[in-house]
Design a protein around this motif. Structure first.
Motif, PDB file in Angstrom:
ATOM      1  N   ILE A   3     -30.914 -14.929  75.335  1.00 19.68           N
ATOM      2  CA  ILE A   3     -31.541 -15.176  74.038  1.00 19.68           C
ATOM      3  C   ILE A   3     -32.862 -14.420  73.978  1.00 19.68           C
ATOM      4  O   ILE A   3     -33.704 -14.584  74.873  1.00 19.68           O
ATOM      5  CB  ILE A   3     -31.786 -16.686  73.824  1.00 19.68           C
ATOM      6  CG1 ILE A   3     -30.460 -17.446  73.887  1.00 19.68           C
ATOM      7  CG2 ILE A   3     -32.478 -16.930  72.480  1.00 19.68           C
ATOM      8  CD1 ILE A   3     -30.618 -18.953  73.873  1.00 19.68           C
ATOM      9  N   SER A  29     -38.671 -23.095  70.460  1.00 17.12           N
ATOM     10  CA  SER A  29     -38.304 -23.899  71.625  1.00 17.12           C
ATOM     11  C   SER A  29     -37.463 -25.077  71.160  1.00 17.12           C
ATOM     12  O   SER A  29     -37.586 -25.538  70.020  1.00 17.12           O
ATOM     13  CB  SER A  29     -39.566 -24.382  72.354  1.00 17.12           C
ATOM     14  OG  SER A  29     -40.384 -25.128  71.473  1.00 17.12           O
ATOM     15  N   VAL A  30     -36.609 -25.563  72.037  1.00 11.91           N
ATOM     16  CA  VAL A  30     -35.637 -26.599  71.676  1.00 11.91           C
ATOM     17  C   VAL A  30     -36.089 -27.944  72.222  1.00 11.91           C
ATOM     18  O   VAL A  30     -36.314 -28.093  73.434  1.00 11.91           O
ATOM     19  CB  VAL A  30     -34.238 -26.243  72.224  1.00 11.91           C
ATOM     20  CG1 VAL A  30     -33.230 -27.319  71.857  1.00 11.91           C
ATOM     21  CG2 VAL A  30     -33.792 -24.887  71.683  1.00 11.91           C
ATOM     22  N   LEU A  35     -30.846 -28.525  69.170  1.00  7.94           N
ATOM     23  CA  LEU A  35     -30.092 -27.399  69.721  1.00  7.94           C
ATOM     24  C   LEU A  35     -30.428 -26.129  68.955  1.00  7.94           C
ATOM     25  O   LEU A  35     -30.924 -26.177  67.823  1.00  7.94           O
ATOM     26  CB  LEU A  35     -28.591 -27.672  69.733  1.00  7.94           C
ATOM     27  CG  LEU A  35     -27.838 -27.941  68.425  1.00  7.94           C
ATOM     28  CD1 LEU A  35     -27.544 -26.659  67.647  1.00  7.94           C
ATOM     29  CD2 LEU A  35     -26.534 -28.677  68.700  1.00  7.94           C
ATOM     30  N   LYS A  38     -26.795 -20.042  67.170  1.00 13.53           N
ATOM     31  CA  LYS A  38     -26.703 -18.595  66.945  1.00 13.53           C
ATOM     32  C   LYS A  38     -25.987 -18.402  65.613  1.00 13.53           C
ATOM     33  O   LYS A  38     -24.831 -18.786  65.460  1.00 13.53           O
ATOM     34  CB  LYS A  38     -25.915 -17.938  68.076  1.00 13.53           C
ATOM     35  CG  LYS A  38     -25.775 -16.423  67.950  1.00 13.53           C
ATOM     36  CD  LYS A  38     -24.942 -15.861  69.101  1.00 13.53           C
ATOM     37  CE  LYS A  38     -24.770 -14.356  68.978  1.00 13.53           C
ATOM     38  NZ  LYS A  38     -23.893 -13.820  70.061  1.00 13.53           N
ATOM     39  N   CYS A  80     -25.968 -22.072  71.205  1.00 12.55           N
ATOM     40  CA  CYS A  80     -26.340 -21.184  72.310  1.00 12.55           C
ATOM     41  C   CYS A  80     -27.359 -21.820  73.258  1.00 12.55           C
ATOM     42  O   CYS A  80     -27.592 -21.297  74.351  1.00 12.55           O
ATOM     43  CB  CYS A  80     -26.872 -19.849  71.791  1.00 12.55           C
ATOM     44  SG  CYS A  80     -28.355 -19.974  70.801  1.00 12.55           S
ATOM     45  N   LYS A  81     -27.940 -22.951  72.869  1.00 11.79           N
ATOM     46  CA  LYS A  81     -28.878 -23.635  73.767  1.00 11.79           C
ATOM     47  C   LYS A  81     -28.972 -25.107  73.377  1.00 11.79           C
ATOM     48  O   LYS A  81     -29.056 -25.440  72.191  1.00 11.79           O
ATOM     49  CB  LYS A  81     -30.262 -22.985  73.696  1.00 11.79           C
ATOM     50  CG  LYS A  81     -31.236 -23.499  74.747  1.00 11.79           C
ATOM     51  CD  LYS A  81     -32.532 -22.701  74.742  1.00 11.79           C
ATOM     52  CE  LYS A  81     -33.472 -23.164  75.844  1.00 11.79           C
ATOM     53  NZ  LYS A  81     -34.744 -22.367  75.853  1.00 11.79           N
ATOM     54  N   SER A  84     -32.675 -30.905  76.401  1.00 12.38           N
ATOM     55  CA  SER A  84     -32.489 -31.539  77.717  1.00 12.38           C
ATOM     56  C   SER A  84     -31.637 -32.801  77.645  1.00 12.38           C
ATOM     57  O   SER A  84     -30.799 -33.046  78.523  1.00 12.38           O
ATOM     58  CB  SER A  84     -33.850 -31.855  78.343  1.00 12.38           C
ATOM     59  OG  SER A  84     -34.615 -32.681  77.475  1.00 12.38           O
ATOM     60  N   SER A  87     -27.888 -31.903  76.809  1.00 12.72           N
ATOM     61  CA  SER A  87     -27.175 -31.265  77.922  1.00 12.72           C
ATOM     62  C   SER A  87     -26.704 -32.274  78.957  1.00 12.72           C
ATOM     63  O   SER A  87     -25.795 -31.996  79.740  1.00 12.72           O
ATOM     64  CB  SER A  87     -28.077 -30.217  78.584  1.00 12.72           C
ATOM     65  OG  SER A  87     -29.246 -30.818  79.106  1.00 12.72           O
ATOM     66  N   ILE A  96     -22.265 -25.568  74.680  1.00 13.16           N
ATOM     67  CA  ILE A  96     -22.517 -24.139  74.499  1.00 13.16           C
ATOM     68  C   ILE A  96     -21.235 -23.464  73.999  1.00 13.16           C
ATOM     69  O   ILE A  96     -20.164 -23.631  74.571  1.00 13.16           O
ATOM     70  CB  ILE A  96     -22.986 -23.477  75.815  1.00 13.16           C
ATOM     71  CG1 ILE A  96     -24.275 -24.140  76.319  1.00 13.16           C
ATOM     72  CG2 ILE A  96     -23.189 -21.984  75.616  1.00 13.16           C
ATOM     73  CD1 ILE A  96     -25.456 -24.009  75.394  1.00 13.16           C
ATOM     74  N   TYR A 140     -31.213 -16.770  64.886  1.00 11.43           N
ATOM     75  CA  TYR A 140     -31.151 -18.051  65.596  1.00 11.43           C
ATOM     76  C   TYR A 140     -31.863 -19.115  64.776  1.00 11.43           C
ATOM     77  O   TYR A 140     -32.959 -18.888  64.255  1.00 11.43           O
ATOM     78  CB  TYR A 140     -31.798 -17.938  66.982  1.00 11.43           C
ATOM     79  CG  TYR A 140     -31.078 -16.976  67.899  1.00 11.43           C
ATOM     80  CD1 TYR A 140     -30.031 -17.405  68.718  1.00 11.43           C
ATOM     81  CD2 TYR A 140     -31.433 -15.631  67.936  1.00 11.43           C
ATOM     82  CE1 TYR A 140     -29.361 -16.518  69.541  1.00 11.43           C
ATOM     83  CE2 TYR A 140     -30.768 -14.736  68.761  1.00 11.43           C
ATOM     84  CZ  TYR A 140     -29.736 -15.186  69.555  1.00 11.43           C
ATOM     85  OH  TYR A 140     -29.068 -14.302  70.372  1.00 11.43           O
TER      86      TYR A 140
END
Length: 354
Positions: A3, A29-30, A35, A38, A80-81, A84, A87, A96, A140
């Motif tokens: 990214i 920042s995430v 999330l 993309k 794409c991300k 915390s 995940s 993802i 993004y």
């Protein structure tokens, strides 16, 4: 997945009446329960020039409407991300590579409208991607409200999913309000065969009614007939249709002449569905509509469950949006072409395919 640290995009700046290019935008920042999407496809809509001229949809207090933001409200992309916390959730639908289309408005899920399933009319928030919050005309997009993420069926393209969020959803929503009135013997008029009107024709043909379409652009005739219209006219007055002979009229233009046409051709106890936003104010023939007991519906967008259903229709081949893919770097020119009535169907950009 690699990214970049910055990206470019196009959007609204209060100081100008034209769309602006923003360079070197930091990739956000995430947060823990957010999330990064993309953006694989973003659609162009007449609401975009309306936003540039009239300003963004006003946010409700305590939020302040931004003087600058990325536009683009028809959005589809892939995750794409992950934050915390997301995940850590092994059984989560947020992974993802997962594919989602975005519901345009930020629904709260708790208000009266949301609890009725009418989250498109959420009363708590007025935040909308690309209309007053950062949208899809960038590579993004940070997604904070996970309720806006609607899964795309495997056999539906990003491009079709993106235009589904408005160009398909809006006519679908309008038709759902009156579908109980549609019979095989119903005669229905669709005024305006742009992106929304053509999709309305495709939806309505599944109800086996008699469909008449009108548009000032003569070159749109073949597409309208291919998509399911039984007849097409540039000028309905030159057809053999009698005044007060239509059961339902869908107005995808929204200007005074189309209202006047509806008044002329709607039968007693007929139904007028207003979708087009061509003019801010219109004069409705109050006495004549009352005398004939005309029912009038206004429409704006739709609900998340309807958007999911629309994607199912696309998946089954019941709707095929008329999409033209345009180079993302040519977005300002595409917007100008749309304003100058040079666009047919729906223009879609792929911000990450440069």
């Amino acid at each position: 997945m690699s990214i970049p640290k910055t990206q470019f995009g196009y959007g609204y700046d209060k100081r100008y009446k034209t769309i602006q290019k923003f360079d070197d935008i930091p990739i956000p920042s995430v947060g823990a329960n957010e999330l990064l999407l993309k953006v694989e496809a973003a659609g162009l809509c007449l609401s975009d020039p309306h936003t540039l001229i009239g300003g963004p949809i006003e946010l409700k207090p305590p939020l302040k409407t931004s003087d600058k933001f990325i536009m683009g409200h028809e959005i589809a992309g892939s995750v794409c991300k992950l934050g915390s916390e997301l995940s850590k959730q092994q059984d989560s639908k947020f992974k993802i590579g997962s594919r989602f289309a975005l519901q345009i408005n930020f629904c709260c899920g708790d208000c009266e409208m949301c609890r009725k399933g009418l989250d498109g009319a959420c009363t708590t928030t007025s935040q909308c991607y690309g209309l007053n919050e950062d949208g899809g005309f960038q590579q993004y997009l940070l997604v904070k409200n996970l309720r806006t993420l609607l899964p795309i069926p495997d056999n539906v393209s990003f491009e079709d999913a993106a235009v589904c969020t408005d160009s398909v959803l809006t006519p679908f929503h309008a038709i759902q309000k009156v579908k109980h009135k549609i019979q095989p013997t119903s005669k229905i008029l669709v005024q305006g065969c742009g992106g929304l009107g053509l999709n309305a024709i495709q939806i309505l043909k599944n109800y086996n009614c008699h469909l008449v379409a009108t548009d000032l652009k003569p070159d749109i005739k073949s597409t309208a007939l291919k998509y399911g219209a039984n007849e097409f006219y540039n000028d309905l007055s030159k057809s053999n249709h009698e005044p007060q002979s239509f059961d339902i009229i869908f107005d995808f233009v929204g200007i005074q002449p189309t209202v006047d046409i509806s008044n002329k051709y709607l039968k007693k106890r007929g139904t007028l569905s207003m979708i087009g936003l061509g003019k801010f104010k219109l004069v409705m023939p109050n006495y004549l509509f009352a005398l004939r007991e005309i029912e009038v519906f206004y429409n704006f967008g739709g609900n998340s469950i309807e958007q999911i259903e629309c994607m199912k229709w696309i998946s089954k081949g019941l709707i095929k949006p008329d999409v033209t893919i345009v180079d993302f770097k040519k977005l300002p020119q595409a917007l100008e072409d749309l304003v100058n009535d040079k666009v047919r169907g729906r223009v879609v950009f792929r911000p990450n395919k440069l």
